[in-house]
Structures are given as structure tokens and as C-alpha cells.
Scaffold this active site. Structure first.
Site, PDB file in Angstrom:
ATOM      1  N   CYS A   2       0.837  -1.400   0.122  1.00  0.00           N
ATOM      2  CA  CYS A   2      -0.016  -0.041   0.125  1.00  0.00           C
ATOM      3  C   CYS A   2       0.973   1.168   0.050  1.00  0.00           C
ATOM      4  CB  CYS A   2      -0.789  -0.088   1.312  1.00  0.00           C
ATOM      5  SG  CYS A   2      -2.081  -1.149   1.255  1.00  0.00           S
ATOM      6  N   ARG A  27       3.794  -0.209  -4.824  1.00  0.00           N
ATOM      7  CA  ARG A  27       3.550  -0.775  -3.504  1.00  0.00           C
ATOM      8  C   ARG A  27       2.044  -1.524  -3.476  1.00  0.00           C
ATOM      9  NH1 ARG A  27       7.086   1.485   0.207  1.00  0.00           N
ATOM     10  NH2 ARG A  27       5.774   0.891   1.787  1.00  0.00           N
ATOM     11  N   TRP A  79      -2.983  -2.726  -1.648  1.00  0.00           N
ATOM     12  CA  TRP A  79      -2.592  -3.969  -1.890  1.00  0.00           C
ATOM     13  C   TRP A  79      -3.508  -4.612  -0.723  1.00  0.00           C
ATOM     14  CZ3 TRP A  79      -0.432  -8.164   0.894  1.00  0.00           C
ATOM     15  CH2 TRP A  79      -0.281  -9.131   0.288  1.00  0.00           C
ATOM     16  N   ASN A 103      -1.562   1.848   5.733  1.00  0.00           N
ATOM     17  CA  ASN A 103      -0.864   0.781   5.278  1.00  0.00           C
ATOM     18  C   ASN A 103      -0.256   0.014   6.478  1.00  0.00           C
ATOM     19  OD1 ASN A 103       1.233  -0.547   4.154  1.00  0.00           O
ATOM     20  ND2 ASN A 103       2.819   0.933   4.035  1.00  0.00           N
ATOM     21  N   GLY A 104      -0.510  -1.066   6.378  1.00  0.00           N
ATOM     22  CA  GLY A 104      -0.463  -2.214   7.306  1.00  0.00           C
ATOM     23  C   GLY A 104      -1.431  -3.209   7.771  1.00  0.00           C
ATOM     24  N   GLU A 483      17.390 -17.864  -7.259  1.00  0.00           N
ATOM     25  CA  GLU A 483      16.781 -16.553  -7.847  1.00  0.00           C
ATOM     26  C   GLU A 483      16.157 -16.524  -9.219  1.00  0.00           C
ATOM     27  OE1 GLU A 483      16.243 -13.994  -6.345  1.00  0.00           O
ATOM     28  OE2 GLU A 483      16.183 -12.459  -8.146  1.00  0.00           O
ATOM     29  N   LYS A 487      12.287 -15.444 -10.151  1.00  0.00           N
ATOM     30  CA  LYS A 487      12.297 -13.955 -10.909  1.00  0.00           C
ATOM     31  C   LYS A 487      11.336 -14.279 -12.138  1.00  0.00           C
ATOM     32  CE  LYS A 487      13.644 -11.516  -9.474  1.00  0.00           C
ATOM     33  NZ  LYS A 487      14.201 -10.743  -8.605  1.00  0.00           N
ATOM     34  N   GLU A 490       7.508 -14.917 -10.720  1.00  0.00           N
ATOM     35  CA  GLU A 490       6.817 -13.804 -10.338  1.00  0.00           C
ATOM     36  C   GLU A 490       6.117 -13.024 -11.419  1.00  0.00           C
ATOM     37  OE1 GLU A 490      10.543 -11.126  -8.537  1.00  0.00           O
ATOM     38  OE2 GLU A 490       8.319 -10.755  -7.832  1.00  0.00           O
ATOM     39  N   HIS A 506      16.736 -37.705  -7.747  1.00  0.00           N
ATOM     40  CA  HIS A 506      16.137 -38.107  -6.402  1.00  0.00           C
ATOM     41  C   HIS A 506      14.581 -38.142  -6.479  1.00  0.00           C
ATOM     42  CE1 HIS A 506      20.158 -39.528  -5.197  1.00  0.00           C
ATOM     43  NE2 HIS A 506      20.254 -38.294  -5.579  1.00  0.00           N
ATOM     44  N   LYS A 605       5.718  -4.402  -3.968  1.00  0.00           N
ATOM     45  CA  LYS A 605       6.791  -4.156  -3.520  1.00  0.00           C
ATOM     46  C   LYS A 605       6.823  -3.822  -2.005  1.00  0.00           C
ATOM     47  CE  LYS A 605      11.348  -2.967  -5.332  1.00  0.00           C
ATOM     48  NZ  LYS A 605      11.965  -4.180  -6.133  1.00  0.00           N
TER      49      LYS A 605
END
Ligand code: F6R
Length: 610
Positions: A2, A27, A79, A103-104, A483, A487, A490, A506, A605
Site C-alpha cells: 500500500c 507498492r 494491496w 498501510n499495514g 533467484e 524471477k 513472479e 532423486h 513491492k
């Protein structure tokens, strides 16, 4: 998560808010809204969708974003955490005299809701934020500070609020606990936001709002007080980048721009820390005494930052011969971690605000460990909570997928490993100087690697219809595979997994069938022959193999479909170069699938919720 912004001043508020929300959109982008004083009352406009949808809605209501009628307002880009993505759940939320954005997460909102309902205060949304608005309104009798203080005593969780009181025109109250807030005063007025990117158009000087303090924004000044109303002097910080760094600069996406900024971000991160050809943290105020008596290192972080830690672990263990573990920060606290005063805990975070990483850091301090953080955002919560900070000078990272921050984090970890080894006598001066030269060599090699853009784009076209993909590697290449995999998934939404190459047989090899893409990282000489055998195993199952090697390593064409050759470099430094290839691979695959590269679904983000 947010983005929030508040402005009161001498210019049209709606424009400042919309510009700010556009900058903060990375965000969160489920919905957006603004509230502003106009004609003696507070008006709210909000909608699901992105900031562009909000701008359209404002225009449809015949209220121009550049309307000079309002000079004070608050804005939010969401978000979703509590309650679905609906117009009603979008912020701002109003209850009586209170209109606020948040935000939170308010953890005890259910409990508060029951209490408020008993008083006949019924929410209309499903959000935790509206409960905060109802609570604050129930406590407000004209004294905002008093009501805020009482509310804070009742609310549990993480929050940053911007609050308008209907009977206090042109004034914004703000406070935070964990979630970020920065503020500045400029000639246009006073402004507060989740991130500096929303302030930089107005000022390069700002302050980070201290936790549990109240900011009162007026047109002509900002007042900072503690919860008892005592004045506090803000600590002014200065940013050394400007708005061009937070814009696309001719690139179609922030992600591509940020990938191409890596030579610069490495230069900025590495060069000031090499003095007399040796790693040097004098300017960072990190003394060698930090390393005295350290018997164990724990690295903790989330996502990509944690993957940087996996590479750092290999380097630190190799040089120091000390046990190094990498812990996922969201698990750390619940594992009753074994840490004491002889442990160095390294936290890594681009934003410096990731809630789980911050919590892991706080626990480490409580248990007496020495703490050092590798952080990109100056003055962020993680930076402030750590004993020592090593800043990555990557500049603002806007794309949700982290790229330049990752390689800058690697650079910091390498510098740290070499300084630690040198300072504790585990690495000779000459050898250390030689390694610093190798680290510097990464920069031109990375520039050369970036020029492989075209071939990566071509390979990505072949991947766009695929549903599953594997990244395999050994040692540093395995750490890097993790990584590469995050990437790709996402931003392209293709399922992928990272596997230690020797581990495939295995179990997972059963999933490798004709045409399944396997990105095989084979940059490490020591395990090259073994890696080639693993590639043969997947090729024998008709996998579509994309092989990545360093120049000079021989590979028979029969084992690959595409071969990407990186510039010659020592094994230890190959991750910097291979990372760029994997970033570009993810970027172009997402692009060819027609997806929103910079703002992938469901993500945001700066993850400030646990
Ligand atoms: C992936 C990505 C995330 C972040 C993670 C930690 O591309 O960006 O996995 O790395 O959310 O964020 P920071 O580094 O801000 O703590």
C-alpha cells in the site's frame, strides 16, 4: 505494501496526490482513492483498479485532478489484505469526523470491531482500516492528539495512518508503527508519504517519521511530537538521486531500466568501499572490531534478498571457515533460533521495511547478537534497528521484481566477506587486493553481458507457451538458480523450480519430459564435469536445454538447444553475470506473454505485513 500520501499546502492537492500515487503504485495496485477538503467538507473518490482508473473516475465526476479548489488531501493505493478488491474496501475510509488511509495490518481488528458494534458503530467495508477509523471517531472529542494516543493504546499491529478530521480543515495528522512514512516541507507545502519517490519532486531533504510519534502537517510547517505532545526535532536526511532515477528514462519498463542500471549501481556500491585496493568500511563506520569473537554468522531475509544471502553464505564460509546459515525471515522467529553474543546476524533488504526481516532483526538484537544490515533505502526501519548498516547504492528500485538491488546486495556481501577475512588474518593482503580487482572486473563484464539481450529475447519466445521450467546448478549456480526461478515465476506466471543439479534424479526427474525447458547453469569449473553429466540426464529425456557457461568452457552442441556464453571471469564472480541473464530471461518471457512486467498480479513491492 500500500502506498499512502498526504499533502497540505499552496497548490492543487489532487494533482500532488495523483502524481504521488502514480509514483507509489508499485507498492500496491488493487484500488486507489483520495479524500480532500473542498467547500468546507471532505470529499472522497475511490475505485478498484489502478491510479489511472482513479484519474478517469475523477474526470468523469467533472472534478479535474488539477482543480485548484482543494489544497489539502490524502491518497492511497491499495494491496488488499483484509476484504476483497471492491470500491467499498478501497481507502480512504470515513467514520463520523474521521477520514483516514492506512498501510499495514491491524491484528486485533475483530476484537475492536465487536466492541464498536456494541456501541452501535457498524462498519460498511470488510477492512481492518475502517475499524481504525470507527475507533478513532469514537475517541475524538476535538483533541486529535488525545484521540490518537488513546487509539494507539488499543490498536495492535503495524500501521502508518494519514488522518483528516472534518473540523480541522487543511491539517493532516499522521503516525506510524513499523510501516514506513517519510515527510518533507517544501515551498509547495507539507507532504508525507510511504516512500521518498513521492516527495522527490518537491525536496531532497526529508525525515523518516519516528515510530509512535505524531506528525501534524500544516501548510506552512510540519510539527513532530511524541504521543504526549512534546515537540521532537526531526532528523533531516538527504537523498542523492533525483526524479529521473525514479522514472523510466526511455525504457518501456522499470524492470528493463533497472537491469541496465546494474553497472552503475555496482560502481556506486563498490568503488567507495575500496581504498588502497582493499575493502574498507571506514565511511560506513563499520569497525573491524565487529568481527572480534564472531563464531557464527546467520543471514536472514526474504525472497530475492534471501537468495543473495545464499550466495553470500558460500563466500563467507569459504573465506572464513565459520558456520554460516541462511534463514527465511518469516520462519526465523518461530524456530527459537540459536544466537548469542558471538553471532553476527546479517539482514538483507532492498526496502529496509520488510516486516518479517525487521522482526528477525529485532529478535536477534534481543538475544544479544551483533547485527549488520545490507539495505538500499536510507533511514529505513531495518537500517535504523541494526548496529551497523552497509547501504547498497542501487538508487530507487520501482519494478516489483528486484534486479539491481540483488546484484548490489551480492557486492556488499563479497566486500564484507573479504574485509572480514582480511581483518581476521584469514586472507593475506595481496590476495585480498587481487580479489578486489576481480570484483571491479565484474563491472565491465556485466556491461558486456547486457549486450546478449537479443539472444535472450529469442529464447524467451520459445518459453512463452511453456507451463513448467527447471533451473539447475551446483554450488553458487544452485544458489543463483533459486533467484532465476523466483524471477521467472513472479512476472511470467510460469511454474518453475530450482534444483541442485545432482538432486533431480532423486525424484523430480520424472517431471522432465520432451520439451520441458531446463536452464542449466554451468559456470563453476570445479563441478563442471559433474554438471555436464546432469545436463546429459535431462537431455536424454528430451528436455529443452538452455545452457549457461563461462567463455572458454567447452560444451558439445548435442547437450543443449541454446548456449549462452558469459565473458571470462573467475568462478566466484560468475553469479553477477549469470544473474543478469536470468533477469532478462524473466523479463522477455513476461513481455512475450503480454503481462504487466513491472506490476505482477497479487504482488507488491515492500512487504510490510507479516
Ligand atoms: C522478488 C522480490 C522479493 C523481495 C522480498 C524482500 O523479485 O523483489 O522477493 O526480494 O519481498 O524485499 P526486501 O528486499 O525489500 O526486504
Amino acid at each position: 505494501m500500500c502506498g499512502i500520501i498526504g499533502f497540505t499546502g499552496y497548490t492543487e492537492a489532487k494533482k500532488v496526490l495523483i502524481d504521488g500515487l502514480t509514483a507509489l503504485e508499485y507498492r500496491g495496485y488493487d484500488s486507489a482513492g483520495i479524500a480532500f477538503y473542498e467547500g468546507g467538507s471532505i470529499n472522497t473518490i475511490k475505485t478498484t483498479g489502478k491510479v489511472a482508473a482513479l484519474t478517469d473516475k475523477i474526470a468523469a465526476l467533472n472534478t479535474s485532478a488539477e482543480d485548484t479548489g482543494s489544497t489539502c488531501g490524502i491518497g492511497h493505493t491499495r494491496w488488499a489484505t483484509h476484504g476483497g478488491v471492491t470500491d467499498t474496501n478501497a481507502h480512504p475510509h470515513t467514520a463520523g469526523k474521521v477520514t483516514l488511509i492506512h498501510n499495514g495490518i491491524i491484528e486485533n481488528y475483530r476484537e475492536l470491531e465487536i466492541r464498536l458494534k456494541e456501541e452501535g458503530r457498524i462498519p460498511i467495508s470488510q477492512t481492518d482500516t475502517e475499524i481504525a477509523a470507527l475507533l478513532l471517531d469514537s475517541l475524538y472529542e476535538g483533541d486529535a492528539l488525545k484521540a490518537i494516543k488513546q487509539a494507539v493504546e488499543l490498536i495492535e499491529g503495524a500501521y502508518a495512518f494519514c488522518i483528516l478530521f472534518a473540523d480541522q480543515p487543511e491539517v493532516i495528522y499522521s503516525l506510524r508503527n513499523s510501516s514506513p512514512l517519510v515527510a518533507c516541507h517544501a515551498k509547495e507545502g507539507s507532504i508525507i508519504a510511504s516512500d521518498m519517490v513521492a516527495l522527490i519532486d518537491y525536496s531532497k531533504d526529508y525525515f523518516v517519521v519516528p515510530e509512535m510519534h505524531v506528525v501534524i502537517l500544516k501548510k506552512d510547517k510540519i510539527i513532530l511530537t511524541d504521543l504526549d505532545g512534546n515537540l521532537v526535532c526531526p532528523r533531516i536526511l538527504h537523498v542523492n538521486w533525483d526524479m529521473t532515477a525514479a522514472k523510466k528514462g526511455g525504457y518501456p519498463h522499470f524492470m528493463l531500466k533497472e537491469i541496465h542500471e546494474q553497472p552503475d549501481s555496482l560502481r556506486n556500491t563498490i568503488l567507495p568501499r575500496i581504498q588502497n585496493k582493499l575493502p574498507d568500511f571506514t565511511a560506513d563506520a563499520i569497525p573491524d572490531s565487529l568481527f572480534d569473537g564472531i563464531t557464527r554468522i546467520v543471514i536472514t531475509a526474504c525472497g530475492t534478498a534471501m537468495h543473495a544471502g545464499l550466495i553470500g553464505r558460500v563466500m563467507l564460509e569459504k573465506l572464513l571457515r565459520l558456520p554460516v546459515t541462511v534463514e527465511v525471515a518469516s520462519e526465523f522467529r518461530y524456530q527459537d533460533p540459536i544466537i548469542d553474543k558471538n553471532t553476527l546476524v546479517i539482514t538483507i533488504s532492498q526496502s529496509g521495511e520488510t516486516a518479517d526481516t525487521l522482526a528477525a532483526l529485532k529478535l536477534s538484537r534481543e538475544r544479544g547478537a551483533s547485527t549488520l544490515s545490507i539495505v538500499n533505502v536510507k533511514g529505513s526501519s531495518i537500517a535504523r534497528e541494526s548496529d551497523y548498516v552497509l547501504y547498497t547504492h542501487a538508487g530507487p528500485e520501482i519494478a516489483v521484481a528486484s534486479t539491481k538491488a540483488y546484484t548490489a546486495q551480492l557486492a556488499c556481501l563479497y566486500l564484507l566477506a573479504f574485509r572480514f577475512a582480511y581483518a581476521t588474518g584469514k586472507l593475506e593482503k595481496e590476495a585480498c587486493m587481487e580479489e578486489m580487482q576481480q570484483l571491479l572486473n565484474v563491472i565491465p563484464a556485466l556491461e558486456e553481458t547486457l549486450s546478449q539481450d537479443k539472444i535472450i529475447e529469442e529464447i524467451s519466445r520459445q518459453l512463452k507457451e511453456k507451463e513448467d521450467l527447471f533451473f539447475i546448478g551446483r554450488g553458487l549456480d544452485y544458489a543463483l538458480s533459486c533467484e532465476g526461478s523466483i524471477k521467472l515465476k513472479e512476472i511470467s506466471y510460469i511454474h518453475s523450480e530450482a534444483y541442485a543439479a545432482g538432486e533431480l534424479k532423486h525424484g523430480t526427474l520424472s517431471l522432465v519430459t520432451e520439451g520441458v525447458p531446463v536452464v542449466a547453469l554451468a559456470t563453476q569449473q570445479k563441478v563442471y564435469a559433474k554438471m555436464i553429466s546432469n545436463i546429459r540426464e535431462v537431455k536424454a529425456r528430451d528436455a529443452f536445454v538452455i545452457l549457461i557457461t563461462i567463455s572458454g568452457q567447452k560444451a558439445e552442441p548435442s547437450i543443449y538447444d541454446y548456449h549462452i556464453v558469459l565473458p571470462e571471469i573467475k568462478d566466484e564472480y560468475a553469479p553477477f553475470l549469470a544473474a543478469v541473464i536470468l533477469q532478462l530471461l524473466a523479463y522477455y518471457t513476461s513481455l512475450h506473454r503480454g503481462l504487466n512486467v513491472d506490476q505482477p498480479r497479487n504482488l507488491a513491492k515492500s512487504v510490510t505485513v507479516e
